[in-house]
Write a protein that holds these residues in place. Structure first.
Motif, mmCIF file in Angstrom:
data_model
loop_
_atom_site.group_PDB
_atom_site.id
_atom_site.type_symbol
_atom_site.label_atom_id
_atom_site.label_comp_id
_atom_site.label_asym_id
_atom_site.label_seq_id
_atom_site.Cartn_x
_atom_site.Cartn_y
_atom_site.Cartn_z
ATOM 1 N N ALA A 108 -6.202 12.383 6.588
ATOM 2 C CA ALA A 108 -7.184 11.297 6.700
ATOM 3 C C ALA A 108 -7.737 10.882 5.342
ATOM 4 O O ALA A 108 -8.906 10.543 5.206
ATOM 5 N N ARG A 109 -6.892 10.889 4.329
ATOM 6 C CA ARG A 109 -7.299 10.468 2.991
ATOM 7 C C ARG A 109 -6.972 8.993 2.776
ATOM 8 O O ARG A 109 -6.084 8.446 3.438
ATOM 9 N N PRO A 110 -7.657 8.330 1.846
ATOM 10 C CA PRO A 110 -7.368 6.912 1.594
ATOM 11 C C PRO A 110 -5.967 6.719 1.036
ATOM 12 O O PRO A 110 -5.417 7.607 0.380
ATOM 13 N N PHE A 111 -5.407 5.537 1.293
ATOM 14 C CA PHE A 111 -4.030 5.271 0.881
ATOM 15 C C PHE A 111 -3.849 5.296 -0.636
ATOM 16 O O PHE A 111 -2.768 5.612 -1.126
ATOM 17 N N ASN A 112 -4.887 4.950 -1.392
ATOM 18 C CA ASN A 112 -4.721 4.944 -2.857
ATOM 19 C C ASN A 112 -4.646 6.346 -3.441
ATOM 20 O O ASN A 112 -4.472 6.500 -4.652
ATOM 21 N N GLU A 113 -4.784 7.375 -2.607
ATOM 22 C CA GLU A 113 -4.584 8.743 -3.098
ATOM 23 C C GLU A 113 -3.151 8.935 -3.586
ATOM 24 O O GLU A 113 -2.886 9.802 -4.412
ATOM 25 N N GLY A 114 -2.215 8.132 -3.064
ATOM 26 C CA GLY A 114 -0.825 8.268 -3.479
ATOM 27 C C GLY A 114 -0.636 8.023 -4.958
ATOM 28 O O GLY A 114 0.155 8.714 -5.622
ATOM 29 N N GLU A 115 -1.375 7.064 -5.513
ATOM 30 C CA GLU A 115 -1.258 6.774 -6.939
ATOM 31 C C GLU A 115 -1.755 7.954 -7.769
ATOM 32 O O GLU A 115 -1.148 8.307 -8.793
ATOM 33 N N PHE A 116 -2.848 8.568 -7.326
ATOM 34 C CA PHE A 116 -3.358 9.745 -8.038
ATOM 35 C C PHE A 116 -2.371 10.910 -7.951
ATOM 36 O O PHE A 116 -2.121 11.611 -8.945
ATOM 37 N N MET A 117 -1.776 11.082 -6.780
ATOM 38 C CA MET A 117 -0.808 12.171 -6.613
ATOM 39 C C MET A 117 0.415 11.967 -7.498
ATOM 40 O O MET A 117 0.963 12.925 -8.044
ATOM 41 N N LYS A 118 0.841 10.704 -7.655
ATOM 42 C CA LYS A 118 2.006 10.454 -8.503
ATOM 43 C C LYS A 118 1.698 10.768 -9.965
ATOM 44 O O LYS A 118 2.546 11.322 -10.683
ATOM 45 N N LYS A 119 0.484 10.446 -10.410
ATOM 46 C CA LYS A 119 0.101 10.793 -11.781
ATOM 47 C C LYS A 119 0.157 12.301 -11.984
ATOM 48 O O LYS A 119 0.639 12.783 -13.015
ATOM 49 N N CYS A 120 -0.323 13.048 -10.996
ATOM 50 C CA CYS A 120 -0.283 14.508 -11.087
ATOM 51 C C CYS A 120 1.156 15.004 -11.104
ATOM 52 O O CYS A 120 1.513 15.911 -11.872
ATOM 53 N N MET A 121 2.025 14.403 -10.263
ATOM 54 C CA MET A 121 3.426 14.791 -10.217
ATOM 55 C C MET A 121 4.107 14.555 -11.560
ATOM 56 O O MET A 121 4.892 15.397 -12.039
ATOM 57 N N ASN A 138 10.809 7.330 -9.687
ATOM 58 C CA ASN A 138 11.349 6.423 -8.671
ATOM 59 C C ASN A 138 10.631 6.529 -7.330
ATOM 60 O O ASN A 138 10.836 5.689 -6.449
ATOM 61 N N VAL A 139 9.825 7.573 -7.153
ATOM 62 C CA VAL A 139 9.092 7.756 -5.888
ATOM 63 C C VAL A 139 7.896 6.800 -5.885
ATOM 64 O O VAL A 139 6.961 6.941 -6.656
ATOM 65 N N SER A 140 7.937 5.818 -5.009
ATOM 66 C CA SER A 140 6.874 4.815 -4.937
ATOM 67 C C SER A 140 5.727 5.318 -4.068
ATOM 68 O O SER A 140 5.923 5.654 -2.898
ATOM 69 N N LEU A 141 4.519 5.387 -4.664
ATOM 70 C CA LEU A 141 3.340 5.870 -3.949
ATOM 71 C C LEU A 141 2.152 4.939 -4.161
ATOM 72 O O LEU A 141 0.996 5.392 -4.174
ATOM 73 N N SER A 142 2.418 3.668 -4.337
ATOM 74 C CA SER A 142 1.318 2.719 -4.486
ATOM 75 C C SER A 142 0.549 2.610 -3.176
ATOM 76 O O SER A 142 1.020 3.032 -2.111
ATOM 77 N N ARG A 143 -0.630 2.011 -3.245
ATOM 78 C CA ARG A 143 -1.470 1.912 -2.053
ATOM 79 C C ARG A 143 -0.756 1.149 -0.933
ATOM 80 O O ARG A 143 -0.758 1.576 0.225
ATOM 81 N N ASN A 144 -0.148 0.016 -1.291
ATOM 82 C CA ASN A 144 0.545 -0.784 -0.281
ATOM 83 C C ASN A 144 1.755 -0.049 0.298
ATOM 84 O O ASN A 144 2.037 -0.138 1.493
ATOM 85 N N THR A 145 2.454 0.692 -0.560
ATOM 86 C CA THR A 145 3.621 1.435 -0.089
ATOM 87 C C THR A 145 3.210 2.519 0.892
ATOM 88 O O THR A 145 3.833 2.695 1.949
ATOM 89 N N VAL A 146 2.157 3.269 0.558
ATOM 90 C CA VAL A 146 1.675 4.332 1.450
ATOM 91 C C VAL A 146 1.218 3.735 2.777
ATOM 92 O O VAL A 146 1.481 4.290 3.849
ATOM 93 N N ALA A 147 0.556 2.584 2.721
ATOM 94 C CA ALA A 147 0.115 1.926 3.958
ATOM 95 C C ALA A 147 1.316 1.517 4.814
ATOM 96 O O ALA A 147 1.322 1.723 6.036
ATOM 97 N N ASP A 148 2.334 0.945 4.174
ATOM 98 C CA ASP A 148 3.535 0.535 4.914
ATOM 99 C C ASP A 148 4.263 1.746 5.503
ATOM 100 O O ASP A 148 4.728 1.712 6.649
ATOM 101 N N ARG A 149 4.366 2.806 4.692
ATOM 102 C CA ARG A 149 5.037 4.016 5.180
ATOM 103 C C ARG A 149 4.290 4.589 6.391
ATOM 104 O O ARG A 149 4.907 5.025 7.370
ATOM 105 N N THR A 150 2.970 4.604 6.322
ATOM 106 C CA THR A 150 2.163 5.133 7.423
ATOM 107 C C THR A 150 2.366 4.310 8.685
ATOM 108 O O THR A 150 2.499 4.859 9.791
ATOM 109 N N CYS A 151 2.408 3.000 8.545
ATOM 110 C CA CYS A 151 2.666 2.132 9.703
ATOM 111 C C CYS A 151 4.048 2.387 10.281
ATOM 112 O O CYS A 151 4.223 2.422 11.511
#
Length: 527
Positions: A108-121, A138-151
């Motif tokens: 239940a974390r916000p979708f923009n957490e993906g960008e932070f996780m990619k920086k850590c990766m 190459n692993v896309s974790l932008s906010r919009n991408t995470v939202a689309d993946r979740t849908c």
């Protein structure tokens, strides 16, 4: 004619050396330029070779041609592998993106957490495996991408559920109130595409939007089942853990909790006060280093806050006095007695709450825990009337410090009586299912005469079968129904009998009653 045509269009091995061609995926491919020939005819292949490459390779003898062909084929395989590797890496990046999106959604974390996780990766990759940096990039974790993946994941899960729903023998639903940005509850049954005739149970959080007979979800579901001409009975329950938490409100001791919360907030809200309080506890040599926050949503936090404040009551009073705060209320004997009682009863309620949590439990186990707690309340009430709070350690501690006449045993006994009555009222719907619970919890001990007539014969056979009794003892009530043999169709197939509510419905309720509440309290359980 057809046979001759087929022979003319089959690729011959000799064409590799003669025309520098090979056969890839049912198509002739030129080893020199990589062009495909549409039809596998020697005329087409020879014409391509003579018009494009004959002048360059006409001086090669057959041995040289064979060597050249092998060299070109190795080069072609290398190119194909390169493309396969690139495709594989691309697929892996997309799959990784879906996996991360699923974890973000489940927590239940916000979708923009993906960008932070990619920086850590990327930081970790630079140190651990810098040669793989491009693959991680190459692993896309932008906010919009995470939202689309979740849908996408949600849609896929929904489709899977709808497909599996076609084979359901019976199913139950557990729902809670869902509101939009304007706090409007949504209770639309049109989105449920499961077979309504197989719906046998509905569990809600007790909100008016859920339980209303007309506009509530329960009323709408029953209306939908009537429209679908469903003959089965719908059993409706209120979430067990939610009801247990609501029962505690019958104590009507909010004034004590409000005072404790104000004290904790004064200490924790300002950083200076918090640091000074922790230093004060360290100077006093206290067993505890801090007081926790209380959050209304996390039910188990109440008992922890109360117990900590009770243990640190002297230290808290001294610290507040250094800050110029009035501590008269905190030192009153009446308040201390009420605080002690609330601490003890909250600890008992929290213990019950933890008993009701956890996956893989069946409703009979949870109902047994509730019945045991109701019996304990009667015992505690009688002991409190006798002035013997032996199961209330905080009360015992305060009672030892003040006179017995001052300690309000009768008042606390009355509160225990009110709490017991509230438990009986809220769990009346479970009491009504007691006979069915007994048949599920231990079918080998049920009185056959009290069982439904259509399963009495099979129930006798079951109780007399020592092999099945051993299996029941080994696997437990939740898993035992799957071992019932086909020779007992009334017990094995719930659609044939009242065992529908006994076996399928009750055993299915083991896990999903607790989903939301487990998430709310999982952190508290581990603290």
């Amino acid at each position: 004619m057809a046979k001759r045509k087929a022979e003319n269009r089959s690729f011959l091995d000799k064409w590799e050396a003669e025309y520098l061609f090979t056969y890839v995926k049912d198509k002739p491919v030129c080893l020199v330029c990589g062009v495909n020939v549409a039809v596998s005819k020697e005329y087409n292949i020879r014409r391509h070779y003579e018009t494009k490459h004959h002048d360059k390779y006409k001086d090669l003898d057959m041995t040289q041609r064979s060597q050249k062909v092998e060299e070109m084929k190795r080069s072609l395989v290398s190119q194909q592998n390169m493309f396969k590797k690139a495709t594989s890496q691309s697929e892996a990046a997309v799959k990784a993106s879906y996996i991360v999106a699923a974890e973000i959604a489940k927590s239940a974390r916000p979708f923009n957490e993906g960008e932070f996780m990619k920086k850590c990766m990327m930081k970790v990759c630079d140190l651990v495996c810098p040669e793989k940096k491009q693959a991680f990039s190459n692993v896309s974790l932008s906010r919009n991408t995470v939202a689309d993946r979740t849908c996408d994941l949600a849609t896929n899960l929904y489709d899977q559920l709808m497909e599996k729903g076609k084979d359901f023998v019976a199913f139950s639903l557990a729902v809670d109130e869902s509101c939009d940005a304007s706090d409007t509850a949504h209770t639309d049954t049109a989105e449920i595409k499961l077979p309504w005739d197989k719906l046998i149970g509905l569990t809600t959080d007790g909100a008016p939007a859920m339980c209303g007979k007309k506009s509530g979800l329960v009323g709408m579901v029953r209306e939908k089942m009537r429209e679908e001409n469903c003959a089965g009975e719908l059993t409706v329950y209120h979430c067990i853990i939610h009801q247990e938490a609501l029962c505690a409100k019958a104590l009507k001791m909010e004034h004590v909790m409000t005072t404790v919360t104000q004290v904790v907030n004064f200490i924790r809200a300002k950083c200076l006060n918090h640091r000074q309080f922790k230093s004060f506890l360290e100077e006093c040599g206290s067993e505890y280093a801090d007081v926790p926050y209380h959050t209304e949503v996390r039910w188990l936090s109440r008992g922890k806050v109360l117990n900590r404040c009770f243990e640190l009551r002297e230290e808290i009073c001294k610290f507040l006095e250094t800050k110029g705060k009035d501590t008269a209320e905190l030192r009153e004997q009446k308040f201390l007695c009420e605080l002690a009682f609330l601490c003890d009863i909250s600890s008992h309620l929290d213990a019950l709450n933890l008993q009701l949590q956890g996956r893989g439990r069946i409703i009979t186990d949870m109902y047994a825990a509730v019945r045991a707690f109701k019996t304990k309340l009667c015992l505690w009430e009688n002991q409190m009337l006798q002035g013997n709070p032996c199961h209330f350690p905080c009360c015992q501690s305060i009672k030892a410090q003040i006179s017995t006449a001052v300690f309000p045993c009768a008042q606390f006994a009355e509160k225990l009586s009110v709490l017991a009555a509230e438990f009986s009222r809220r769990f009346a719907d479970f009491d009504a299912q007691k006979c069915k619970f007994e048949l599920l919890s231990n079918p080998f001990a049920v009185d056959v005469e009290n069982a439904p007539t259509n399963i009495q014969m099979e129930l006798i056979e079951l109780q007399c079968n020592d092999t099945l009794k051993s299996k029941y003892d080994a696997v437990g009530a939740a898993q035992f129904p799957r071992f019932i043999p086909d020779t007992m169709p009334q017990l094995r197939h719930p659609s044939c009998s009242d065992a529908l509510h006994v076996r399928q419905h009750l055993s299915m309720r083991a896990t999903f009653l607790l989903d939301e509440d487990d998430q709310n309290n999982s952190q508290e359980t581990s603290d």
